[in-house]
Design an enzyme around this catalytic site. Structure first.
Site, PDB file in Angstrom:
ATOM      1  CG  ASP A   8      97.438 -23.458   8.494  1.00 37.37           C
ATOM      2  OD1 ASP A   8      97.381 -23.784   7.294  1.00 37.37           O
ATOM      3  OD2 ASP A   8      96.675 -22.612   8.996  1.00 37.37           O
ATOM      4  CB  SER A   9      99.733 -21.093   5.198  1.00 37.79           C
ATOM      5  OG  SER A   9      98.339 -20.869   5.378  1.00 37.79           O
ATOM      6  CE1 TYR A  40     102.644 -21.870   3.134  1.00 38.07           C
ATOM      7  CE2 TYR A  40     101.815 -24.081   3.540  1.00 38.07           C
ATOM      8  CZ  TYR A  40     102.760 -23.106   3.757  1.00 38.07           C
ATOM      9  OH  TYR A  40     103.820 -23.358   4.589  1.00 38.07           O
ATOM     10  N   GLY A  41      97.139 -20.528  -0.500  1.00 39.15           N
ATOM     11  CA  GLY A  41      96.047 -20.816  -1.425  1.00 39.15           C
ATOM     12  C   GLY A  41      96.355 -20.641  -2.899  1.00 39.15           C
ATOM     13  CB  CYS A  71      97.423 -26.275   5.726  1.00 34.47           C
ATOM     14  SG  CYS A  71      97.307 -25.225   4.255  1.00 34.47           S
ATOM     15  CG  ASN A  72      91.357 -27.822   4.323  1.00 33.39           C
ATOM     16  OD1 ASN A  72      91.407 -27.178   5.372  1.00 33.39           O
ATOM     17  ND2 ASN A  72      90.491 -28.795   4.133  1.00 33.39           N
ATOM     18  CB  THR A  73      96.129 -25.047   0.463  1.00 40.11           C
ATOM     19  OG1 THR A  73      94.917 -24.288   0.448  1.00 40.11           O
ATOM     20  CG2 THR A  73      96.892 -24.796  -0.826  1.00 40.11           C
ATOM     21  CB  CYS A 192      90.235 -23.064   4.392  1.00 36.04           C
ATOM     22  SG  CYS A 192      91.716 -22.140   4.883  1.00 36.04           S
ATOM     23  CB  THR A 193      92.709 -25.246   9.098  1.00 34.87           C
ATOM     24  OG1 THR A 193      93.837 -24.679   8.433  1.00 34.87           O
ATOM     25  CG2 THR A 193      92.648 -26.739   8.843  1.00 34.87           C
ATOM     26  CG  HIS A 194      93.238 -19.519   7.895  1.00 41.88           C
ATOM     27  ND1 HIS A 194      94.147 -20.417   7.367  1.00 41.88           N
ATOM     28  CD2 HIS A 194      93.974 -18.502   8.410  1.00 41.88           C
ATOM     29  CE1 HIS A 194      95.373 -19.957   7.543  1.00 41.88           C
ATOM     30  NE2 HIS A 194      95.300 -18.796   8.174  1.00 41.88           N
TER      31      HIS A 194
END
Length: 232
Positions: A8-9, A40-41, A71-73, A192-194
Site C-alpha cells: 500500500d502507499s 497515491y490518490g 490499496c484501492n487507488t 480506501c484501505t486507510h
C-alpha cells in the site's frame, strides 16, 4: 512455502493484513508500506503503475508468491498492468464494496468515501454500472482521511488519538459524512484501505443513521479462496 505479500502507499493496507491474519494465521505474510511515495490518490496513473511494479518486484524478492494490492487507488490504476507483466503471479485487488451497499440499501442512496484515483478506475465504474444503476451513488473524495491516518499510525510510534488531534479527526470526518447522511444515504462504503482505521469515528458520526461498510474481511476471504485454488 506459500507467502502472501501486501503493499500500500502507507499503513492503510494493514487493515487488510490484519483481517487476513485472523482468517489464516498460519500463512506467512510480508507487508510493504510505500510511505516515501504516498499518498497515491492524486498521482498520475502511469506513476502509480511504476510504483506498483516496483512494490511487486520488492515483494517477489522477499519470497512472496501471491500479491495483494492493498490499496484501492493502486488497484484501480495498476492491477491490469501487473497481471499482464507478472502472469505467473496471482494478484488480489481492492475495490469499494459498492455492490453489497447498493443491494442492501433501503433508501436507494449510497455514499462512497474514496480517493479521486479510485473513482476514475475501471473496476469501480464497472461495478457501479452493473450493480448500482438503480440507486443514487454519492461519491466523496476524502483524501484528508489518508493524511490523518498516516499522521496517526504512520510514524515509528502510533500517535494517541486524543485531545486536539482527535477533535481534528472528528471534525474532518463529520465534514465528509454529514452531507451524505443529510442526503439520505443509509450505507457508507469505505473505498480506501486507510479509511477502516477511522471506522469507529465514522460510526460515531453516523450514530446509527447509516451502516458503514468495511471490505477488509471480504478481501481476506478472497485471498484465502485464491490460495486454495492455486496452492491446494
Amino acid at each position: 512455502m506459500t507467502k502472501v505479500g501486501f503493499f500500500d502507499s502507507g499503513v492503510g493496507g494493514t487493515c487488510i493484513l490484519a483481517a487476513f491474519r485472523r482468517l489464516c494465521p498460519d500463512v506467512a505474510t510480508e507487508y510493504l508500506a510505500d510511505s516515501a511515495n504516498g499518498p497515491y490518490g492524486n498521482r498520475p496513473p502511469e506513476e502509480i503503475v511504476r510504483l506498483s511494479v516496483a512494490n511487486t518486484e520488492a515483494l517477489l524478492r522477499r519470497g512472496c508468491n501471491v500479491i495483494v494490492v492493498a490499496c484501492n487507488t493502486a488497484t484501480a490504476a495498476a492491477i491490469d498492468h501487473l497481471r499482464a507483466q507478472f502472469p505467473a503471479i496471482p494478484f488480489v485487488g481492492i475495490e469499494p464494496a459498492l455492490k453489497p451497499a447498493a443491494l442492501r440499501s433501503k433508501t436507494g442512496v449510497v455514499g462512497v468515501l474514496a480517493t479521486a484515483g479510485t473513482f476514475h478506475g475501471r473496476l469501480y465504474n464497472e461495478t457501479k454500472a452493473r450493480f448500482a444503476a438503480g440507486v443514487t451513488v454519492l461519491a466523496v473524495v476524502a483524501d484528508e482521511f489518508v493524511r490523518l491516518v498516516e499522521e496517526w499510525k504512520g510514524g515509528p510510534t502510533e500517535k494517541p488519538l486524543a485531545g486536539a488531534f482527535r477533535d481534528r479527526v472528528e471534525r474532518t470526518v463529520r465534514a465528509k459524512v454529514e452531507p451524505l447522511l443529510k442526503a439520505g444515504a443509509d450505507k457508507i462504503v469505505l473505498g480506501c484501505t486507510h479509511f477502516p482505521h477511522l471506522k469507529p469515528i465514522i460510526e460515531q458520526v453516523c450514530a446509527g443513521r447509516a451502516e458503514v461498510i468495511d471490505p477488509s474481511d471480504a478481501v481476506a476471504r478472497q485471498i484465502r479462496k485464491v490460495l486454495a485454488a492455486r496452492f491446494p
